[in-house]
Each structure stands twice: as structure tokens, then as C-alpha cells.
Design an enzyme around this catalytic site. Structure first.
Site, PDB file in Angstrom:
ATOM      1  N   GLU A  39      -4.497 -43.115   6.320  1.00 33.51           N
ATOM      2  CA  GLU A  39      -3.264 -43.301   6.654  1.00 33.51           C
ATOM      3  C   GLU A  39      -2.676 -43.411   5.361  1.00 33.51           C
ATOM      4  O   GLU A  39      -2.859 -44.425   4.698  1.00 33.51           O
ATOM      5  CB  GLU A  39      -2.662 -44.053   7.687  1.00 33.51           C
ATOM      6  N   TYR A  66       5.247 -39.671   5.208  1.00 36.14           N
ATOM      7  CA  TYR A  66       3.964 -40.255   5.961  1.00 36.14           C
ATOM      8  C   TYR A  66       3.179 -39.070   6.259  1.00 36.14           C
ATOM      9  O   TYR A  66       3.508 -37.993   6.484  1.00 36.14           O
ATOM     10  CB  TYR A  66       4.461 -40.728   7.549  1.00 36.14           C
TER      11      TYR A  66
END
Lengths: 388, 293, 388, 293
Positions: C196, C108
Site C-alpha cells: 500500500e 493512493y
């Protein structure tokens, strides 16, 4: 690193700086064609890496393409002597053919790093067309300065402050602000050490144009400025200095004396020159051999010095630190094998690797005049160069 | 007994697996410096002369509680190395690397402004404190000896030269600092002079300057107003022709104030004993000390 | 402002971020062609401005172009309901057809402004593929953070620290550092408010790829991001919200209650909603009418409220400051002339222009339920909406 | 009698010839503010309500010795206006302009860090000090009255609302500051609270916060450790659905700590009287003061 005026203007134009219409020409025929394209009435300017071209006869306003061709023919391939070139002059490889401007005012703008604030400063003056050093001496109040915060970068208020400070008004304010912003963007994007526009011209018809432009680049940044580095014109440099940079001896400067110097460290090299001067001598060069990791750089340095007909003695002043004396010594040994060294060699060696270095020189029978300290070395070098 | 660096300094070597980094890590360690770790990305787990290597400064600090570093990485990576050291909270960063673009240092100078860190360099020989047996630098230790002199220089080899002359004259050094010859360096003469002046163990000061810039004039102003300790000075480049770059980018004479002459005059007016002969720096200091005692 | 995954990936790819090979398709035939081009075995993903597509049936791994076509056919033009869309779901205008990856690890990465340090922070985690809020709650130690000094900008050590922190090694370190640098450059250059990548995938064959990507943009910066602004897909927004932005009512958000609110100032607007809630009611919308310089914006706001079938009463809470009460009042008068306002109007008016505003309303016979303060107004609005 | 602004403040209005700039220049002047000049490039020599206009802030400062400014220029030019004001040496800069990109303010926040300047805003109503008859802001003066309350708010209209309630309750204000609703503003709650706490003329404090961000939590920490003056607080947005942007970009609930509830709890635990009813801010303060006297 320096570039020609035509190259500087091309770079600035990339960043939106308004420049006169122009064409660079490397032959008289090209100059004629360029003049014709620009309307006949043009200025023809010798392209050399030196100022003072106008007084030296390197710039002329002509009225026809034929005149442009004739003037270009008289310049191209010759050496132009200005007060900045030295008596040997500088080769003129190109001329710049540029639209003739009706000049209403001549201003000045430059950008460089301010040695006090350690940030970029933009200087502007209404007294354009003369050397800024003269303006600074005579009328310092006519020099405006605006500093640029490196975090915030260029801000429009900077250009406005300079534009109003130069007593521009109307549409010229916006033109000046845009031009200054373009200069600043070029300064940063191309790692310049100085950008100078002198004169910055206000034309009779209300245009603001960089009528001349000078850019020097930060040599340390050339690793990330490949396109700029490719603009280097070695015809404008001393051949020995060119050889030095191409063989890794990056800090060599030809001087007018007769003692060839090889020193490690720029400060020690300057001090070595000072000492020679104190003893009535004069160095043939400045040469900081830097951090020596292999013998090749020593050989390159010795090759340059042996090629210099002015050199009557060679003085090695080495304080071993990052550079080791033994590596220098081995380089000297190899130099004597490969080169025809005819002049006496004075050595002042100390620091890291000293014992080993001395042993290497002795074992290989290199005849050196050893000096006990840098004053002693300078004294002996001056004597050796004088044949004493 | 010293400024900036002492026996308790916990030093990292950034770029420790390179030729210069490993060589000088050994030399600094041999001098007595408390080197606690090295950093080279991808080399964690290795050792250099018994010094553990880490991938990042953060990891090195976490493992060793390092509070200082010396940088040997190539110029294109030096800004990042300084940034990494400062962000990791190190209080002293010595950047030996030369060849940084000036614009990088303009940014770095602004970046460290107001932060609790001292950056020495770039393009400098570093720091040595003989009484503390501590060295974050590349200077030949043999030229130095413990004592009470504070020595500061823009040039590296002139720092060694001056130190060797001092040592030969029996004048030991408390700390010697090479601040670097670039136009923009992390720490200027004035910063170092303040520390020398405030350190009761420093009894005399020697300053080795160069042509170009205004660092020596700023130093002279500070000295005139603050320094009462015996002080001597030399400025390199008196014989340099104007306008040429003499190796150090900072050493371009761009106006009257940047000449060796004007710098020497300013320092002399500030009370320093000055010499125009770089071979007599030690002698001048010795005479000055003798006249005072 | 939000964009679709396929648009976000295209933007990131511009900045050198490694993304899977993919093609966006707006028809089943295009989806089949794209799948064929990508080798048949592909993932087909519904493009909607909402997360939770996988669980909602909007993402499928297929083995043939025909399967891709069939799945796309079932999605395109339908409304996909995920936990983020609300029960009405979101229209699927496009699908993204993407190479199927052999996933070894899911990581991530995100970039946003840290509300504590007020600078950009890059967050990374080894726990990719799940919501970062869940990771933060369950295993906060698995979230790495690196702040970027706005002056120095991105530095390579930042990416290395995150890469080593995620326990990558070998060539993946360099890939991660390059990818993170690309993300950061995109974040700055495109004025993003969040970038993101979740999951950031390490494939079995050692590639690091942004397998999903979400970008939100800073609405305040759209004046200098024309190309980004052009990516806006109004099919993904509430129609009343779209009308609001196109008519200058920039801060309108549709909510689930029945009291239409018009307030000047975001804080007062929030407080107005809070007061309504305290009195047992619920607002049909948030609407900050901002600085009102002309009556048109009031009319636009009223038009939106009268179009909203949920609205059973309208509550104007105006504290005249930069916005003037008299301008609001005139806007109300014009609204009643132009629009068919069927629900009761509660007004709480105070501040600059109050007297004039009251006079305008009275003279034009606008029937308002006047409130003495914001609590009184909320109480009366709740009662009016309930038909009391 | 006030913080940041007083009767001796010499205020410039940047963007004075625009609609908002000229309108509020007049209103501020009418309130009693010492407005010494305005700035709009190209408009030097003009006047607005008798206030002389200059082309640049530098020129205005040279002519008027201004030491503060209020900015009304459009968002694309606001960063430059702030920069120009700070570089000119102004000590107080109030940026009313809304709509600045967050990245601009990230840079500006870093830029002013360590400088001797206070930036209020952007996207804020400014500052008013009723006892000093000084206003660098857009708030309706009629809602305020002189007194000893320090009032600070992220929201503009809620500042007026709270002030009007205080005034109605007979609680006058020493200074009221709207710090602005953007995610990054020049001055945070804590900076203002410190000044209120250190000002002996401030006898009570009211804080009006919002959901989103951590400014209220930081304020609560400061209050808990330092503030012993009577204090009340309200947080707007208790009824806001998570994840939606409510006008102020800062007001996105991105975690537990950003909710109205957690903020109110933190402030309550720090000793502030809190209310969930924005119509009762004045009442809560009045009761608190009554209970203390």
C-alpha cells in the site's frame, strides 16, 4: 538464430545445467593450454552451426595437449563439410576443448513448442546419441513427452516423470530433475525456439551432464534478448543472407536455382517457388519483402539478387496490400539507376497501387516482361532464365 | 451472411495514430466498416478520419460500446494490446501485428482459452465480409466481391491471391479470414471451418494452407467428419527445401506430416478438391461448383 | 509479517519504484547527519508497525539538522501511541529522515488478493492521504480497480488505465505506469499480502513518489523469503506472541479477556471465543495449537498462558482429528510438572485418542474441570475465571 | 447417496510414506475407502498397509486406474503435487496440506478453471461420505454417521464439531466437506451447495462459515435464489477483534461484509436458520427438521 555449442553450454550453465568442464579456443595454442588445464585427455570439437560433426571428422578424443593443439590446428579456419552444411562446408572459427567423459549411458532431452497443444513440450528419450527423428521413426515409444502449462510454469513432477521414464534412479533422479528445470528456465528466459541436449550423458561415476547442446532462438524475440543477439556468428551464414538481414530484407533464403524472386508475403513467396517448380524451373532464393514502406528495401533486395551469380532472371510477384505496388515500382526504378541489372525482369503486379505503379515503370522506361497472373509470371521467368 | 464480423460490428482500431493504423482505419472505413473509435495512449480527444481517439480500450468501449478491435501496435506492445482488448470484454480481436515472440502467443493462447472472445492472428491480414461491407483487415478490398464462399488462409497475400482468382471466376465470398502464419495463432483452421460449416449462407469453402505444423491435418480430420459443402484446398511450400524457415516461423518441415504433400493428401482424402498450382485455385473451385450444380 | 516503512521503501526501490530520498537513523546523531545530507529541510518519521503516526506526533517537518536531531531524540526508544497500537503503544527503534516534498496531489495505490475474483487486484484512488476504508465508505466511485490475470502477469495497459483513471497526464502517465509495475513486481517477487502506497505523491516539480509505503507479507511464503523474514522486528510485537512463534505455537494472538484458550483448529478456536463471549466472558487469547505431533507444543502453549498475568482460567477445547487427544493430555501432564500452573483448568476433549487421553490425565492426577460440550466448557471457564 | 466421493472412487494418497500420509491412509482405508495406491518419489515398490507405492502419479494411474487423490506433502511441494494430479487426469484432488502461499493458490485456482477436476482445499480436512463408507480426509470417522444431511465448512475442527452434534441429534450425513480456511481455495461454498442442492439424496444442508472474505455472502445469494431444502448456518468469529488474523488467513475482517454479523444476516435473509452458538448447531438443525416434518 543459432549459436555455437560452446555458447549454448555457457547459456545453459547460467541456469544451473550441468555441463562438462570445457574451454573454447580460437587458436591451436589456446587449445593446447585448455587441454593441459583439463588434464590432457580431452575431446576437441569443431564449432560450426551444423550437426554431423563427428562423422565429418570435426570431433576427436585426444590424450595430450599436443594432440589437442595439432587437431585444433587442422580444424581452425578451415571449412568443415557435414551432411547438414552443403558442399561448401562451414567455417570453423573456434574449437571446444572439453573433459573426456566415461560414458555409461546416452540420453536425450529437448524443449520446443508443440504444434498440436501450442504449449511447450519437453521430450526425453533413453535413445540418446542418435537423431531424434530416427528414434521417432524407429521406436516412437522411446520418446517421452511432458507438456508444461504456461501459467504454472515448470513443476518438479515434470522432471521426475521424465527421469523415472528414462529409467534413472537414485541420485540421478534429482540430477535429472534439476537439469531439466534448468533447461526449461533457460528456454523461457532466453526466448529459445529449441533447446536440445543430445547426448545427455550419464558418466561411469554417476554424473549427469549435457555433453552436447544446441539452442535455436526465436528471431522475433531478439529485440528483448540483446545479449543473445550479440552471439550471432555471421561466418556461419550465407553472405547474401547476412547482407539481407543487415539491410532490412529479413526473409531471404539462398536456394539452388537460377530465378531470383521478390515476393510480398511468405505464403505467396512459397507459392511462387511452387509455381516456378511446376513449370520446370528453380528459384535462386526465397525472398519475402514484407510490408514495403519505402523504396530502400526494394533496392536492397535487388542489390542482393544482382550480386548472386546464379540469378539468370528476376521475378517480382507483388500483390499489393499493406505493401503498395507503386512503392515497389519506384524501388525498381531506383534500383535500375543504382545497380547494374543485367538479367531480364519479369513482373506480376496486382492489388493496391497497381495503376500508379505501372505508370512509374512505364515513364521511367524500365523494360519488364509483364505477366497476367502468377502462373504466367512463373512460365515467363523460367523461359527468361533459360534465355528463351 | 458472414462469420465473426458483420455490419453491426462496432470496431476499434488499436494503434490508430500510427502509419499503418491510420491508413487501414481509413481503408476499412471506406469499405463500409462501422469503425467507432481508435485507441492510442496520450492521444485522447484527437480524431483520425473523423474517428475519435481514446487513451484506453476501456474508455473507448465506455464511450462507443465497441465490441471488436483490430490491432496495429508494434510487436513489443501487441501482447498488452490483446490483453487490454480481452479484459475490456471485446468479443473479436484481430491482431495484424507480426513479429510476436512465440512464447507471448503460447501465453495468450492459454489466456483466451475458455473466454468468450475470438482472437484472429497475429501476423495476419484479418477478416473481410464483402456482403456485409465490413473489413477488419489489411486486404485490398478490390480483390473481393460478395458471395457465398468461405475462404480461409494462413498466408495474407495468398488470401488475396485466392480471393482475386475466385472473384475473377465469379465466385463471391461470404467471409474471408487470414488466420496468420505464426506457429501459435489465436484461431486455427478448425475454428473457422466450423463456423463456415455451421453458416447456412456459406455454400462452398476454400482453404489455403502452408507447410509446417499440423493445422491442415487437424482441418482435414474435421472436414472428413463434418463438412459436406464443396471445398477446395491449396498448400504452399511444396518446393521448399526441408529444414529452412520460409518467412513464417510455422513453416518448418519438421516431420512427414508437415509436408505439403501429406497435407494435400489428408485434405484430398477428406473430400476436398486439391490443387498443386496456386494460380488455379479459382479454376478448381469453379469446376467443382460446376460439377455439383 | 510486517516491516517498517523504511524497509518497505527499500524493497520497493529494488523494483524500480520511485521513493523520496531518505536515510534511516537509529540515533539522534545519525538523524542529524541524514538531515544534513538531505539538505536540512526534511521530514522525520517514527518507525513503528502501526498507522496513525502523524496524528500521534510521530512525524514532523523540520528545517535544520539540529531540529531533526532533537525530534529524533524525543522519539527514539520511546513508545508511540497511535489509534492502531493500543494504549501500550509501540516502541520506536528507528526514525526515517526523508527529503521534504512539495506536494501537488496525494494519490493512493495498493495491491492485494481480491476475495471475490481470487486474483490480484490493484486499487488506485485520487483520494490519497486518507484511509482507503473511509474513501470506500464515502466515495466508492473514487476507487479504481484493475485485476491482474495470474497467467499474463502485469501488463502495461493496467498501469495506464489506473494512471488515466486518476486523471494524470503527460509524463506522469509513464511514471505512474512504471511505478505500478514496480509495485506489482515486488508484490509477486516478495510474496506480499498487501502493498500500500498512501499517499502516492505528485510533487510540484512533476515527480511521482511513494511518500509512504506499507507492506505485509504472506507468512506462509516466508520459507522462500529468507531475506524478508530477516527483517522481522520483534520489538513491534506482543512479547507473548513472539514467544509463541519462536516455540512453534504459530497461531497465538493476545486478546483483552481473562480466559486462556487452547484449541485445535482456527475455526473451532474462533467458535470457542464466541461461546465464551455468549456466556459473558472474554478470552485472554486466541490460540490454535494446530496439528500436535509432540507434547512440546502443548507445553509451549501452557508456558505462554501461565506467563500471561491476565489469565484467570485455562480452557482446553480439543476435537481430536489430525491432533490426538492423548498427545494433548500428555502435554498437559508434562506442563503441570514443568510449570507452575495456578489457575483452574477446564477441558472439553473429544475425538481421536479420547479414551487414552482421559486415562493419562486421570493416572497423573491432573485436576481438571471436565466439560461435556463446548458450551458447557465455556460456561465453566467463565465461572472458573470469575472465581466461581 | 453422496457428492464428489463414493464407494467406486479409486483414491491415491500423495505423500503416503510420510507420517500423516501413512497414518491417514490407514484410517481412510479402515473406514472403507477404496485406496488403490500411494505416491512418493523414490519409494516405488514399497507398500503402506498393503497399499502399493509409486514414484509418480502417472505411473500410479496407469497401474491402478485411480481417479482421485488426497495430498499430504509439505507445503513447498503441494503446488507441484496438485499439478501432477491434475495433469494425470484425476477428477477429484483433495489437498490436506496447510501453509501454501496465497500466490500459489491464485495460480492454481486459475489453472484448474475450466478443467474437469474438483480441487478441495488446501488447508482442509477433506471429504467424508458415511453412507458410501468413503473418506478422503482426516476427520475422525466416529463423529459421523450415514444419513441425508449435506454438511460444508471452512474450518476443519468445526466440521467435526458440527458433525458430532448432528450425529448426537440423530441427523446422519450424506457427505461432509471441509473446503479449507485459506483466502483462496479450490472449491468454494457455492460449488458444494450446488451439488448438495442438485442431489436428491440430500434432504438438508448445514453450512459452517467464518469471518473474512465473501464466500458466505456468495453462498447466501445462491441459497436465496436456488435452495429450498432446510438449511442451517453458523459463522465463527463473531467475537474476534477487527484486523487481527485468526489463524486462517482468510479470516481478516476487512470491511463490513466480512463480519460474522453481516454473514449471518445474509444467510438468514436467504432462508437459513442461523445460530450464534456453535454448541447448538445440531439442536438448531433438529428443530428445523422437526418443524418441517
Amino acid at each position: 538464430m543459432k549459436v555455437h555449442e560452446y555458447q549454448a553450454k555457457a547459456i545453459l550453465a547460467e541456469f544451473g545445467v550441468a555441463v562438462p568442464r570445457s574451454r573454447a579456443a580460437s587458436t591451436p595454442a589456446e587449445a593446447r593450454a585448455a587441454a593441459a588445464e583439463l588434464g590432457g585427455r580431452v575431446v576437441v570439437k569443431a564449432q560450426v552451426h551444423a550437426g554431423g560433426r563427428g562423422k565429418a571428422g570435426g570431433v576427436k578424443l585426444v590424450n595430450t595437449p599436443e594432440e589437442a593443439e595439432a587437431f585444433a590446428k587442422g580444424l581452425l579456419g578451415t571449412r568443415l563439410v557435414t551432411h547438414q552444411t552443403g558442399p561448401e562446408g562451414a567455417l570453423v572459427p573456434m574449437v571446444l576443448v572439453e573433459e573426456a567423459l566415461s560414458v555409461a549411458r546416452e540420453l536425450y532431452i529437448s524443449i520446443l513448442v508443440d504444434s498440436v497443444s501450442k504449449t511447450n513440450v519437453i521430450m526425453a528419450s533413453e535413445a540418446g546419441g542418435m537423431e531424434i527423428e530416427e528414434v521417432a521413426a524407429a521406436t516412437p515409444e522411446k520418446i517421452l513427452k511432458e507438456w508444461v502449462d504456461p501459467l504454472m510454469g515448470y513443476q518438479a513432477s515434470i522432471g521426475r516423470a521424465l527421469a523415472y521414464g528414462m529409467h534413472l534412479d537414485g541420485g540421478l533422479i534429482r540430477q535429472a530433475a534439476d537439469l531439466i528445470e534448468g533447461l526449461y528456465r533457460a528456454f523461457i528466459a532466453r526466448d529459445c525456439s529449441i533447446v536440445e541436449v543430445n547426448p545427455l550423458v550419464v558418466t561411469e561415476d554417476g554424473r549427469l551432464l549435457a555433453a552436447d547442446a544446441k539452442i535455436n532462438f526465436d528471431d522475433n524475440a531478439m529485440y528483448r534478448q540483446k545479449a543473445v543477439a550479440a552471439l550471432r556468428d555471421t561466418t556461419q551464414e550465407d553472405p547474401l543472407e547476412v547482407e539481407a538481414t543487415t539491410t532490412g530484407v529479413n526473409n531471404y533464403i539462398k536456394l539452388s536455382g537460377n530465378i531470383g524472386c521478390v515476393v510480398n508475403g511468405a505464403g505467396l513467396a512459397m507459392a511462387t517457388l511452387d509455381t516456378i517448380s511446376l513449370f520446370g524451373g528453380a528459384a535462386a532464393n526465397f525472398l519475402d519483402i514484407g510490408t514495403v514502406n519505402n523504396v530502400d528495401r526494394v533496392i536492397s533486395a535487388m542489390r542482393i539478387l544482382t550480386k548472386d551469380p546464379d540469378v539468370k532472371a528476376i521475378y517480382f510477384n507483388i500483390f499489393g496490400g499493406m505493401a503498395r505496388v507503386d512503392v515497389i515500382a519506384q524501388g525498381l526504378v531506383d534500383s535500375y539507376k543504382q545497380l547494374d541489372v543485367k538479367v531480364p525482369l519479369v513482373t506480376r503486379l496486382t492489388g493496391n497501387g497497381l495503376e500508379e505503379g505501372r505508370r512509374i515503370l512505364a515513364e521511367n522506361g524500365i523494360a519488364v516482361i509483364e505477366a497476367s497472373d502468377m502462373a504466367d509470371g512463373a512460365r515467363k521467368a523460367v523461359a527468361a532464365a533459360a534465355g528463351r | 451472411m458472414s462469420i465473426l464480423l458483420n455490419r453491426n460490428t462496432r470496431l476499434l482500431v488499436q494503434g490508430i495514430t500510427g502509419a499503418e493504423g491510420s491508413n487501414h482505419a481509413r481503408l476499412c472505413k471506406a469499405f463500409g466498416t462501422n469503425i467507432v473509435g481508435g485507441v492510442t495512449p496520450g492521444r485522447a480527444g484527437q480524431e483520425v478520419d473523423g474517428i475519435p481517439v481514446f487513451n484506453t480500450v476501456d474508455q473507448a468501449v465506455a464511450a462507443t460500446q465497441a465490441n471488436a478491435s483490430i490491432i496495429f501496435v508494434p510487436a513489443p506492445f501487441a501482447t498488452d494490446a490483446i490483453y487490454e482488448a480481452v479484459e475490456a470484454g471485446l468479443k473479436l480481436v484481430v491482431c495484424i501485428t507480426d513479429g510476436l515472440p512465440t512464447w507471448e502467443m503460447v501465453k495468450v493462447k492459454r489466456y483466451i482459452s475458455g473466454k468468450d472472445v475470438v482472437l484472429i492472428g497475429p501476423n495476419c491480414p484479418g477478416i473481410i465480409s464483402p456482403p456485409e461491407k465490413a473489413k477488419a483487415g489489411i486486404m485490398p478490398a478490390s480483390s473481393f466481391m460478395p458471395g457465398k464462399l468461405g475462404l480461409v488462409s494462413r498466408s495474407g497475400t495468398l488470401l488475396y491471391e485466392a480471393a482475386a482468382q475466385m472473384t475473377a471466376a465469379g465466385i463471391g465470398q461470404s467471409t474471408a479470414v487470414g488466420i496468420g502464419g505464426d506457429p501459435v495463432v489465436g484461431t486455427d483452421f478448425v475454428d473457422i471451418l466450423k463456423r463456415f460449416n455451421d453458416d447456412p449462407d456459406v455454400e462452398a469453402i476454400a482453404l489455403i494452407g502452408e507447410i509446417g505444423g499440423v493445422a491442415e491435418q487437424e482441418a482435414a480430420e474435421y472436414v472428413k467428419a463434418n463438412v459436406r459443402k464443396p471445398m477446395c484446398a491449396f498448400i504452399a511450400g511444396a518446393s521448399a527445401p526441408p529444414g529452412r524457415r520460409m518467412g513464417h516461423a510455422g513453416a518448418i518441415i519438421s516431420g512427414d506430416s508437415a509436408t505439403a504433400d501429406s497435407k494435400l493428401k489428408a485434405l484430398s482424402a477428406a473430400g476436398a478438391a486439391v490443387t498443386r498450382n496456386p494460380a488455379e485455385i479459382g479454376k478448381v473451385m469453379a469446376e467443382l461448383l460446376a460439377s455439383r450444380s
